[in-house]
Write an enzyme that holds these catalytic residues in place. Structure first.
Site, PDB file in Angstrom:
ATOM      1  N   ASN A 153       0.814  -1.339   0.037  1.00  0.00           N
ATOM      2  CA  ASN A 153      -0.016   0.069  -0.018  1.00  0.00           C
ATOM      3  C   ASN A 153       0.846   1.369   0.049  1.00  0.00           C
ATOM      4  O   ASN A 153       0.649   2.396  -0.758  1.00  0.00           O
ATOM      5  CB  ASN A 153      -0.939  -0.111   1.116  1.00  0.00           C
ATOM      6  CG  ASN A 153      -0.312   0.140   2.594  1.00  0.00           C
ATOM      7  OD1 ASN A 153       0.847  -0.625   2.769  1.00  0.00           O
ATOM      8  ND2 ASN A 153      -0.848   0.771   3.438  1.00  0.00           N
ATOM      9  N   GLY A 227       2.911  -5.378   7.320  1.00  0.00           N
ATOM     10  CA  GLY A 227       2.034  -6.092   6.456  1.00  0.00           C
ATOM     11  C   GLY A 227       0.871  -6.381   7.482  1.00  0.00           C
ATOM     12  O   GLY A 227       0.689  -6.012   8.552  1.00  0.00           O
ATOM     13  N   THR A 229      -1.386  -9.031   9.941  1.00  0.00           N
ATOM     14  CA  THR A 229      -1.301  -9.625  11.143  1.00  0.00           C
ATOM     15  C   THR A 229      -1.237 -11.310  10.967  1.00  0.00           C
ATOM     16  O   THR A 229      -0.446 -11.879  11.819  1.00  0.00           O
ATOM     17  CB  THR A 229      -2.703  -9.226  12.269  1.00  0.00           C
ATOM     18  OG1 THR A 229      -2.536  -7.926  12.396  1.00  0.00           O
ATOM     19  CG2 THR A 229      -2.490 -10.121  13.505  1.00  0.00           C
ATOM     20  N   THR A 231       0.173 -12.674   8.467  1.00  0.00           N
ATOM     21  CA  THR A 231       1.585 -12.975   7.889  1.00  0.00           C
ATOM     22  C   THR A 231       2.432 -12.867   9.032  1.00  0.00           C
ATOM     23  O   THR A 231       3.613 -13.788   9.238  1.00  0.00           O
ATOM     24  CB  THR A 231       1.828 -12.062   6.823  1.00  0.00           C
ATOM     25  OG1 THR A 231       0.867 -11.840   6.002  1.00  0.00           O
ATOM     26  CG2 THR A 231       3.235 -12.392   6.251  1.00  0.00           C
ATOM     27  N   GLU A 249       4.783  -3.996  12.141  1.00  0.00           N
ATOM     28  CA  GLU A 249       4.010  -2.855  12.078  1.00  0.00           C
ATOM     29  C   GLU A 249       2.893  -3.398  11.041  1.00  0.00           C
ATOM     30  O   GLU A 249       2.879  -3.994  10.215  1.00  0.00           O
ATOM     31  CB  GLU A 249       4.543  -1.914  11.127  1.00  0.00           C
ATOM     32  CG  GLU A 249       5.565  -1.148  11.852  1.00  0.00           C
ATOM     33  CD  GLU A 249       5.075  -0.199  13.237  1.00  0.00           C
ATOM     34  OE1 GLU A 249       3.845  -0.268  13.237  1.00  0.00           O
ATOM     35  OE2 GLU A 249       5.774   0.339  13.751  1.00  0.00           O
ATOM     36  N   CYS A 285      -3.138   1.407   6.512  1.00  0.00           N
ATOM     37  CA  CYS A 285      -3.272   0.902   7.909  1.00  0.00           C
ATOM     38  C   CYS A 285      -3.959   1.699   8.849  1.00  0.00           C
ATOM     39  O   CYS A 285      -4.789   1.222   9.792  1.00  0.00           O
ATOM     40  CB  CYS A 285      -1.743   0.497   8.350  1.00  0.00           C
ATOM     41  SG  CYS A 285      -0.716   1.755   8.516  1.00  0.00           S
ATOM     42  N   GLU A 465       8.272   2.584  14.830  1.00  0.00           N
ATOM     43  CA  GLU A 465       9.269   3.222  13.840  1.00  0.00           C
ATOM     44  C   GLU A 465       8.865   4.684  13.911  1.00  0.00           C
ATOM     45  O   GLU A 465       8.190   5.034  14.762  1.00  0.00           O
ATOM     46  CB  GLU A 465       8.583   2.733  12.432  1.00  0.00           C
ATOM     47  CG  GLU A 465       8.971   1.093  12.162  1.00  0.00           C
ATOM     48  CD  GLU A 465       8.559   0.751  10.744  1.00  0.00           C
ATOM     49  OE1 GLU A 465       7.727   1.118  10.067  1.00  0.00           O
ATOM     50  OE2 GLU A 465       9.553   0.007  10.092  1.00  0.00           O
TER      51      GLU A 465
HETATM   52  P1  NAD Z   1       0.973  -9.051   3.871  1.00  0.00           P
HETATM   53  O1  NAD Z   1       1.005  -9.726   5.200  1.00  0.00           O
HETATM   54  O2  NAD Z   1      -0.191  -9.999   2.774  1.00  0.00           O
HETATM   55  O3  NAD Z   1       2.137  -8.943   2.888  1.00  0.00           O
HETATM   56  C1  NAD Z   1       3.214  -8.206   3.546  1.00  0.00           C
HETATM   57  C2  NAD Z   1       4.618  -8.541   2.948  1.00  0.00           C
HETATM   58  O4  NAD Z   1       4.796  -9.928   3.516  1.00  0.00           O
HETATM   59  C3  NAD Z   1       4.913  -8.975   1.386  1.00  0.00           C
HETATM   60  O5  NAD Z   1       6.147  -8.472   0.954  1.00  0.00           O
HETATM   61  C4  NAD Z   1       4.498 -10.501   1.090  1.00  0.00           C
HETATM   62  O6  NAD Z   1       4.978 -10.835  -0.052  1.00  0.00           O
HETATM   63  C5  NAD Z   1       5.407 -10.843   2.411  1.00  0.00           C
HETATM   64  N1  NAD Z   1       5.091 -12.006   2.982  1.00  0.00           N
HETATM   65  C6  NAD Z   1       3.978 -12.927   2.545  1.00  0.00           C
HETATM   66  N2  NAD Z   1       4.003 -14.116   3.359  1.00  0.00           N
HETATM   67  C7  NAD Z   1       5.081 -14.184   4.087  1.00  0.00           C
HETATM   68  C8  NAD Z   1       6.007 -15.335   4.700  1.00  0.00           C
HETATM   69  N3  NAD Z   1       5.267 -16.406   5.137  1.00  0.00           N
HETATM   70  N4  NAD Z   1       7.085 -14.959   5.360  1.00  0.00           N
HETATM   71  C9  NAD Z   1       7.705 -13.647   5.012  1.00  0.00           C
HETATM   72  N5  NAD Z   1       6.986 -12.467   4.185  1.00  0.00           N
HETATM   73  C10 NAD Z   1       5.717 -12.981   3.645  1.00  0.00           C
HETATM   74  O7  NAD Z   1       0.343  -7.638   3.795  1.00  0.00           O
HETATM   75  P2  NAD Z   1      -0.364  -6.739   2.481  1.00  0.00           P
HETATM   76  O8  NAD Z   1      -1.458  -7.214   1.931  1.00  0.00           O
HETATM   77  O9  NAD Z   1       0.992  -6.387   1.546  1.00  0.00           O
HETATM   78  O10 NAD Z   1      -0.560  -5.191   3.346  1.00  0.00           O
HETATM   79  C11 NAD Z   1      -1.751  -4.869   3.857  1.00  0.00           C
HETATM   80  C12 NAD Z   1      -1.625  -5.148   5.417  1.00  0.00           C
HETATM   81  O11 NAD Z   1      -0.546  -4.434   5.955  1.00  0.00           O
HETATM   82  C13 NAD Z   1      -2.654  -4.535   6.101  1.00  0.00           C
HETATM   83  O12 NAD Z   1      -3.363  -5.359   6.846  1.00  0.00           O
HETATM   84  C14 NAD Z   1      -2.399  -3.150   6.599  1.00  0.00           C
HETATM   85  O13 NAD Z   1      -3.215  -2.796   7.641  1.00  0.00           O
HETATM   86  C15 NAD Z   1      -0.998  -3.640   6.935  1.00  0.00           C
HETATM   87  N6  NAD Z   1      -0.246  -2.527   6.927  1.00  0.00           N
HETATM   88  C16 NAD Z   1       0.140  -1.990   8.233  1.00  0.00           C
HETATM   89  C17 NAD Z   1       1.304  -0.689   8.316  1.00  0.00           C
HETATM   90  C18 NAD Z   1       1.512  -0.268   9.770  1.00  0.00           C
HETATM   91  O14 NAD Z   1       2.506   0.496   9.925  1.00  0.00           O
HETATM   92  N7  NAD Z   1       1.056  -0.890  10.944  1.00  0.00           N
HETATM   93  C19 NAD Z   1       1.344   0.084   7.302  1.00  0.00           C
HETATM   94  C20 NAD Z   1       0.997  -0.526   6.224  1.00  0.00           C
HETATM   95  C21 NAD Z   1       0.123  -1.696   6.023  1.00  0.00           C
END
Ligand code: NAD
Length: 493
Positions: A153, A227, A229, A231, A249, A285, A465
């Site tokens: 995102n 990413g 929760t 994952t 995060e 997020c 962060e």
């Molecule tokens: P995601 O968890 O699907 O993917 C995030 C990253 O993890 C990607 O690069 C993905 O390829 C990688 N990944 C997937 N499986 C993995 C594994 N088993 N081991 C290691 N890496 C792995 O998240 P998304 O759909 O890309 O993003 C959306 C989510 O991120 C939402 O829940 C959003 O709230 C959260 N987010 C949080 C923040 C924050 O600062 N708290 C900021 C932005 C997004």
């Protein structure tokens, strides 16, 4: 605007490392257009990247901090020069409006520059003088190799937020971006990596096996993950065997409470409210994802909210300068948001479309969704309790403050939140909310400041962060004790 697809590569030990297997990234606003190709790296390539980062670590850690700052400042200047081109690329691969992509670069520079300007002060030794002439030095040592894993995102800012403090503190890094927006971030990482010695910043792409290597490899000291929760739960399990440092995060279901003393006739505040729900089509997020309004002002609030939303929300071609909301990033996300809205409708909720569609043809072709307001949902409907991460928001009435606070806190999440109303009253309520950040009369990125630490409580994450705290998470506290009294008096000879 269609241009020839670009190809990005992994960066291992200062070199681009082409792979045979690639995946195509489409333009979400025009799925017929392939914007570019990213590599599908293998687990072996991930190991090579980690090895390169591990080999580069000792001399990078020993590099004077002034030189690290100089190199980062040069990287920032180079990245700034590339921003007009990279913002367009980001908009095309992501679906977000062009102004939004440019804004993301702007936020990244704020953080990178803040880290450059503060790192020497934050990491300087703390010296405690003892009354007998001894002293204790508290030093902040780098950790080693950091695996950074980022979502789609905000690929640029969520990557640079990790790269800048990690490298400035003397760590080396392997970064893995999301396959849903891999292109602009890869170009940006190449620009940054070129300003540092080989192996200091590496980049790999890939699927779960690459992710598993980055989170299990014994040479990795820390995982900086942003990413979802679920994952993060896999990552915590992967990292358990080697006890890695972790900053997580994660997702949120951020709530907004509107107090009875909120001025619904304040048009600027109403505009801020709409933006806090719908910027980047709700794919942030810290977007306000559920809104609780005191019943005494509920009807008036909804009326004024719809007026403000209809003014600000203009959906269409991300390159149209009139557009405020572009496409949803991917069809899976689009389907999920539609499902939540349909579910609420079936349960009896009313769904109101907001704003205008500016480019009907583009809208029909791409992964677009007209933003919606959901009224009359039940407190436990999926649209209220799950993170929608898209252009829809439920507004619900509440009767008293205790009930509102209980509703907000009854969640596995606790990332950000907001309270809208008379300032002192709002601060009193804010203190009782379980969240990493609570903003008053503003919300989401509008209330961000690089100086304060950012992160979640409960299942929204671990660690922070930004700010001084964000920098310190890339270090290990190392105590060097130089006492005058070297032996304990009560231990017998
Ligand atoms: P995601 O968890 O699907 O993917 C995030 C990253 O993890 C990607 O690069 C993905 O390829 C990688 N990944 C997937 N499986 C993995 C594994 N088993 N081991 C290691 N890496 C792995 O998240 P998304 O759909 O890309 O993003 C959306 C989510 O991120 C939402 O829940 C959003 O709230 C959260 N987010 C949080 C923040 C924050 O600062 N708290 C900021 C932005 C997004």
């Amino acid at each position: 605007m269609t241009t020839a697809p670009i190809v990005v590569h992994a960066i291992i030990n200062g070199q681009e490392a082409p792979t045979e297997k690639q995946y195509a990234r489409q333009n979400p606003a025009n799925p017929d257009e392939i914007v570019g190709y990213g590599p599908i790296n293998t687990r072996e390539e991930a190991i090579r990247a980690i090895d390169a980062a591990a080999a580069a670590f000792p001399s990078w850690a020993a590099t004077p901090i002034e030189e690290r700052v100089e190199r980062m400042k040069r990287a920032i200047e180079k990245l700034k020069a590339a921003t007009p081109e990279l913002s367009k690329l980001l908009s095309r691969e992501h679906g977000k409006a062009l102004y939004d992509a440019e804004g993301e670069f702007g936020v990244s520079f704020m953080w990178m520059e803040y880290a450059c300007n503060t790192v020497q002060d934050v990491l300087k030794d703390e010296v405690m003088e003892h009354p007998d002439g001894g002293k204790t030095i508290i030093a902040h040592d780098p950790l080693g190799v950091v695996s950074a894993i980022t979502p789609w995102n905000y690929p640029i800012s969520l990557s640079t937020i990790k790269v800048a403090p990690a490298l400035l503190a003397g760590n080396t890094m392997v970064l893995k971006p999301s396959p849903f927006a891999p292109l602009a971030v890869s170009k940006a990482m190449k620009i940054i990596a070129d300003e540092f010695p080989a192996g200091v910043l590496n980049l790999v792409h890939g699927e779960a096996d690459v992710g598993v290597e980055l989170t299990t490899n014994p040479k990795v000291a820390k995982i900086a993950f942003t990413g979802g929760t679920n994952t993060a739960k896999h990552i915590m399990r992967s990292a358990a065997d080697t006890i890695k440092h972790m900053t997580l995060e994660l997702g949120g279901n951020d709530a907004a409470i509107v107090l009875p003393d909120f001025d619904v006739n304040d048009e600027r505040a109403m505009r801020r409210f709409v933006i806090s729900n719908f910027l980047t089509g709700g794919q942030i997020c810290m977007i306000a994802k559920r809104v609780y309004v005191h019943r005494s002002i509920y009807d008036k609030f909804v009326e004024k909210y719809i007026e403000a939303a209809n003014k600000w929300i203009r959906v269409g071609d991300p390159f149209n300068p009139e557009v405020t909301i572009g496409a949803v990033n991917n069809p899976g996300q689009l389907k999920f948001v539609q499902e939540l809205v349909e579910d609420a409708k079936k349960g009896g909720a009313e769904v109101i479309k907001l704003g205008r569609i500016l480019d009907e043809e583009v809208f029909a072709k791409g992964y677009f969704l007209q933003p919606t307001l959901v009224l009359g949902a039940k407190y436990n409907d999926r649209i209220v309790v799950e993170e929608q991460f898209g252009p829809t928001v439920p507004i619900l009435p509440y009767d008293d403050e205790e009930q509102a606070i209980a509703l907000v806190n009854d969640s596995i999440y606790g990332l950000t939140s907001s309270v809208w109303g008379e300032e002192a009253h709002a601060v009193r309520v804010a203190r009782r909310i379980e969240a990493g950040t609570t903003m008053i009369n503003t919300a989401a990125v509008q209330g961000l400041d690089v100086r304060f630490p950012f992160g979640g409580v409960k299942q929204s994450g671990i660690g922070r962060e930004y700010g001084r705290e964000g920098l310190l998470t890339y270090t290990e506290t190392h105590v060097i004790n130089v006492p005058k009294m070297k032996e304990l008096p009560y231990i017998p000879e």
